[in-house]
Design an enzyme around this catalytic site. Structure first.
Site, PDB file in Angstrom:
ATOM      1  N   ASP A  31     -24.333   8.586  40.352  1.00  0.00           N
ATOM      2  CA  ASP A  31     -23.919   8.884  38.985  1.00  0.00           C
ATOM      3  C   ASP A  31     -24.961   8.326  38.019  1.00  0.00           C
ATOM      4  OD1 ASP A  31     -23.266   6.328  39.784  1.00  0.00           O
ATOM      5  OD2 ASP A  31     -21.162   6.452  39.248  1.00  0.00           O
TER       6      ASP A  31
ATOM      7  N   GLU B  40     -18.175   7.843  34.128  1.00  0.00           N
ATOM      8  CA  GLU B  40     -17.430   6.895  33.304  1.00  0.00           C
ATOM      9  C   GLU B  40     -16.240   7.551  32.608  1.00  0.00           C
ATOM     10  OE1 GLU B  40     -17.760   3.911  33.537  1.00  0.00           O
ATOM     11  OE2 GLU B  40     -19.830   3.411  34.046  1.00  0.00           O
TER      12      GLU B  40
END
Length: 438
Positions: free
Chosen positions: A96, A166
């Site tokens: 990520d 997130e």
């Protein structure tokens, strides 16, 4: 003939050991010349979820330079890199890449001073306060090593730069963009997260669930408005909402088995506009965590039961009882495939030594991940492991009463990058060579 075969096997084993010994040295050299500066670049230039335009472009450039066929713009800003190397399984490794709206106060010489307009048009500071810069740097290091060692593996390697972890939406957006239809469904999937709770460079691989499932709930509590001096003329949603908050705490403590992981947290409570007005509505925002579907379903039903019946107990009419709304699609728990985890732990221990693993690590929190959107439906055997990011010296300082080790999402968060990145690359490459071995 037997002697020749034995000699050949010994030679092959010796060659393999030598290659893996060189692997660690090669990664360290690569860090000093290439990956270290790249990490600092990513750290200085974080971007928010689904707004990782420059980050994804730089990541794509690095993966192309390593010899991969790269496609950008998957799920808006996601990156997919493919290297085909003969017959064999398709193995996916994900990193990520988004930062957080946090002003960095780490004191690092390469600290972020970046600002960016957020999803609502507000200019906010941005920081890699969760270590995603480690992940994408390690992905580049992995790409370079796997290209270099093509003679030692066979199959197809898929490297993913994922946006918006997130906000727990990036994996879902890539799946909605048809990633498996476009590039093939992996036979195995992997990811890792750097951890401030683990000594830098040490590994943790949980046989079970390293991250929890999460639901985001809104509880709407109706009331009957009145003057604050005449509470008997109304039904106060602040009081009713407060009773709901307190009663929710008993679900986990008194209805869920003590060793079954579960959390209910009310993170926001809004009602009213003025000191002397009893409002006609309160809104609670709730996060619910679990490690399995059965517990998840029980928690959701129990929250609704508590909220509705406290409304009844307060005398609200049946058409104005509290409502529980699931605000987003639930995120399932991250669950490692146990046979695959045991297989990789065995090869890590063999090639990196017993000392490679963190001793005495216990998972204490119930953080969530969106990685299982890749692996749950359809099911793909997967392993999500952790690599330590905090130096032994910092842990010693904390233990002696000095500065505490900052947590993830803190403005003080920092990682000791070299051991985190290099061991992340080494563990990933060893795992990939095992899964893709000829």
């Amino acid at each position: 003939m037997k002697h020749f075969a034995s000699a050949l096997l010994l030679t092959l084993a010796s060659t393999a050991s030598y290659a893996l010994e060189n692997l660690s040295q090669d990664i360290t050299k690569d860090y000093q010349s290439k990956l270290g500066p790249l990490f600092e670049h990513f750290h200085r230039n974080p971007e928010l979820s689904h707004l990782e335009f420059k980050t994804s472009k730089r990541l794509a450039k690095e993966l192309r330079a390593a010899g991969f066929e790269v496609t950008e713009g998957i799920g808006k800003t996601g990156v997919v890199a493919i290297m085909k190397n003969g017959k064999g399984p398709l193995v996916m490794m994900r990193a990520d890449m988004d930062g957080l709206p946090v002003k960095e106060k780490s004191g690092l010489k390469y600290a972020s001073t970046n600002t960016q307009k957020d999803w609502d048009g507000n200019l906010v500071p941005v920081m890699h306060a969760c270590g995603h810069d480690v992940h994408i740097t390690s992905l580049v290091g992995t790409a370079r090593q796997m290209a270099k060692h093509k003679k030692e593996w066979s199959g197809t390697l898929m490297l993913i730069g994922q946006p918006a972890e997130e906000r727990v939406g990036g994996a879902k957006s890539m799946m909605q963009d048809g990633i498996w239809k476009r590039f093939g469904q992996p036979d195995y999937a992997m990811a890792f997260h750097v951890s401030s709770e683990i000594e830098a460079g040490k590994l943790v691989a949980v046989e079970g669930s390293p991250y929890s499932g999460v639901d985001t709930l809104d509880i709407i509590v109706p009331g009957i408005g009145a003057h604050g001096a005449s509470p008997h003329r109304g039904k106060d949603p602040v009081v009713i909402g407060s009773q709901i908050v307190m009663a929710l705490q008993t679900i986990v403590s008194r209805e869920i088995a003590p060793k079954e992981p579960s959390v209910i947290t009310v993170g926001s409570f809004h009602s009213g506009s003025k000191h002397n007005i009893i409002s006609d509505q309160a809104k609670l925002q709730v996060t619910v965590r679990n490690d399995n579907l059965e517990t998840r379903n029980y928690l959701i039903k129990a929250i609704e039961r508590v909220a509705v019946n406290i409304g009844r107990a307060a005398g609200l009419p049946e058409d104005r009882l509290p409502k529980v709304i699931i605000a987003d699609e639930p995120t399932p728990p991250t669950v490692n495939d146990i046979p695959m985890t045991q297989r990789l732990k065995t090869v890590w221990q063999k090639e990196m030594g017993e000392d490679a693993f963190a001793k005495g690590y216990k998972r204490l929190g119930m953080g969530a991940e969106d990685f299982p959107f890749f692996t749950t439906d359809p099911y793909i055997p997967s392993v999500y492991f952790a690599v330590g990011g905090t130096s032994k010296e910092d842990f010693a300082t904390e233990k002696a009463g000095g500065a505490a080790v900052p947590s993830h999402h803190s403005p003080l968060f920092k990682i000791t990058p070299e051991p985190a990145v290099t061991k992340g690359v080494e563990a990933t490459v060893i795992a990939l060579l095992e899964l893709l071995k000829k």
